[in-house]
Design an enzyme around this catalytic site. Sequence first.
Site, PDB file in Angstrom:
ATOM      1  N   GLY A   1     -68.997 -32.283  -1.463  1.00 33.55           N
ATOM      2  CA  GLY A   1     -68.058 -31.617  -0.561  1.00 33.55           C
ATOM      3  C   GLY A   1     -68.405 -31.919   0.891  1.00 33.55           C
ATOM      4  N   GLY A   2     -69.109 -30.985   1.523  1.00 30.08           N
ATOM      5  CA  GLY A   2     -69.405 -31.072   2.961  1.00 30.08           C
ATOM      6  C   GLY A   2     -69.944 -32.433   3.416  1.00 30.08           C
TER       7      GLY A   2
ATOM      8  CB  SER B   1     -75.982 -27.697  -1.315  1.00 29.06           C
ATOM      9  OG  SER B   1     -75.264 -26.533  -0.959  1.00 29.06           O
TER      10      SER B   1
ATOM     11  CG  ASN C   1     -63.457 -31.422  -3.367  1.00 25.20           C
ATOM     12  OD1 ASN C   1     -62.409 -31.472  -2.730  1.00 25.20           O
ATOM     13  ND2 ASN C   1     -63.788 -30.386  -4.105  1.00 25.20           N
ATOM     14  CD1 TRP C   2     -63.426 -35.915   1.872  1.00 22.35           C
ATOM     15  CD2 TRP C   2     -61.469 -36.568   2.743  1.00 22.35           C
ATOM     16  NE1 TRP C   2     -63.567 -37.216   2.307  1.00 22.35           N
ATOM     17  CE2 TRP C   2     -62.372 -37.643   2.840  1.00 22.35           C
ATOM     18  CE3 TRP C   2     -60.169 -36.751   3.225  1.00 22.35           C
ATOM     19  CZ2 TRP C   2     -62.040 -38.867   3.414  1.00 22.35           C
ATOM     20  CZ3 TRP C   2     -59.820 -37.972   3.786  1.00 22.35           C
ATOM     21  CH2 TRP C   2     -60.747 -39.017   3.881  1.00 22.35           C
ATOM     22  CE  LYS C   3     -65.473 -28.149  -1.757  1.00 22.34           C
ATOM     23  NZ  LYS C   3     -66.471 -27.119  -1.907  1.00 22.34           N
TER      24      LYS C   3
ATOM     25  CD  GLU D   1     -68.605 -28.964  -7.689  1.00 25.18           C
ATOM     26  OE1 GLU D   1     -68.817 -29.959  -7.014  1.00 25.18           O
ATOM     27  OE2 GLU D   1     -67.743 -28.109  -7.400  1.00 25.18           O
TER      28      GLU D   1
ATOM     29  N   GLY E   1     -71.664 -25.351  -0.907  1.00 26.98           N
ATOM     30  CA  GLY E   1     -71.560 -25.115   0.539  1.00 26.98           C
ATOM     31  C   GLY E   1     -72.614 -24.184   1.119  1.00 26.98           C
TER      32      GLY E   1
ATOM     33  CG  HIS F   1     -63.707 -26.982  -7.140  1.00 31.47           C
ATOM     34  ND1 HIS F   1     -64.114 -25.850  -6.464  1.00 31.47           N
ATOM     35  CD2 HIS F   1     -64.533 -27.980  -6.740  1.00 31.47           C
ATOM     36  CE1 HIS F   1     -65.142 -26.159  -5.690  1.00 31.47           C
ATOM     37  NE2 HIS F   1     -65.416 -27.448  -5.836  1.00 31.47           N
TER      38      HIS F   1
HETATM   39  P1  13P Z   1     -70.642 -28.927  -1.137  1.00 27.28           P
HETATM   40  O1  13P Z   1     -71.148 -30.328  -1.349  1.00 27.28           O
HETATM   41  O2  13P Z   1     -70.070 -28.701   0.229  1.00 27.28           O
HETATM   42  O3  13P Z   1     -71.663 -27.912  -1.527  1.00 27.28           O
HETATM   43  O4  13P Z   1     -69.408 -28.731  -2.119  1.00 27.28           O
HETATM   44  C1  13P Z   1     -69.562 -29.056  -3.451  1.00 27.28           C
HETATM   45  C2  13P Z   1     -68.234 -29.046  -4.074  1.00 27.28           C
HETATM   46  O5  13P Z   1     -67.644 -27.985  -4.264  1.00 27.28           O
HETATM   47  C3  13P Z   1     -67.637 -30.341  -4.427  1.00 27.28           C
HETATM   48  O6  13P Z   1     -66.543 -30.173  -5.257  1.00 27.28           O
END
Ligand code: 13P
Length: 215
Positions: free
Chosen positions: A199-200, A178, A7-9, A142, A148, A93
């Site tokens: 995510g990150g 995370s 998920n690149w957001k 999540e 994050g 999300h």
């Molecule tokens: P992180 O991996 O950055 O904590 O984000 C998780 C997330 O929200 C994936 O959808």
Amino acid sequence: MRYFIANWKANKNLNEALDWIDKFLNLPSRYDRIKMVVCPPFHLIHPLKLKLRDNKFISLGTQDVSVFESGNYTGEVTAKSLKGLIDYAIIGHSERRKYFQESDEVLTKKVQLALKYEIQPVYCVRGEKDSIPENIKIVAYEPVYAIGTGQNEDVEKVIEVKKKLNLSEKVSFLYGGSITESNAQDYLVNSYIDGLLIGGSSLDPDEFFKIIKLG
Ligand code: 13P
């Protein structure tokens, strides 16, 4: 089958996205046991689709779909218009629930539209209290505090939540929050967890690659 969903957001411009794919495709990956999905922002879907034309292993997804089917809804991107471009859509999300006030009713409508247009929802829940619409095949748990923050949730707690969600055996259950190359293995060795929503750590192709290699 293990899922690794990136998920690149709200990150990456065109050049950065193409660069990510080029670098990733040069890594010596084997995908036979895993399902890898990249969910970029909407504007990057088509250029990435062109890049991945000959690639059977990497699927594309979005981070949302509109609650509307089509029509006069300025700025919306509908499941109908995305049909054929993507295979998956993250829906529900916690960031969308929080910043865009998405209710259960709205999320159910989004799920229905995604399914109507042959897009598989990856339905996110924040815990066992969130309800899950009908016909969901992939649930991603999540916990908000873990997103994050570097505070990933203990595997035992993740499994407890899964049990409380009372999912059908046919539903794939993913964890997100995370995830890094140093903690991913803890989740992947566990047969209760069918994959990760990342995510990150998905923003850098080398970092993402180190995680999917564990699958
Ligand atoms: P992180 O991996 O950055 O904590 O984000 C998780 C997330 O929200 C994936 O959808």
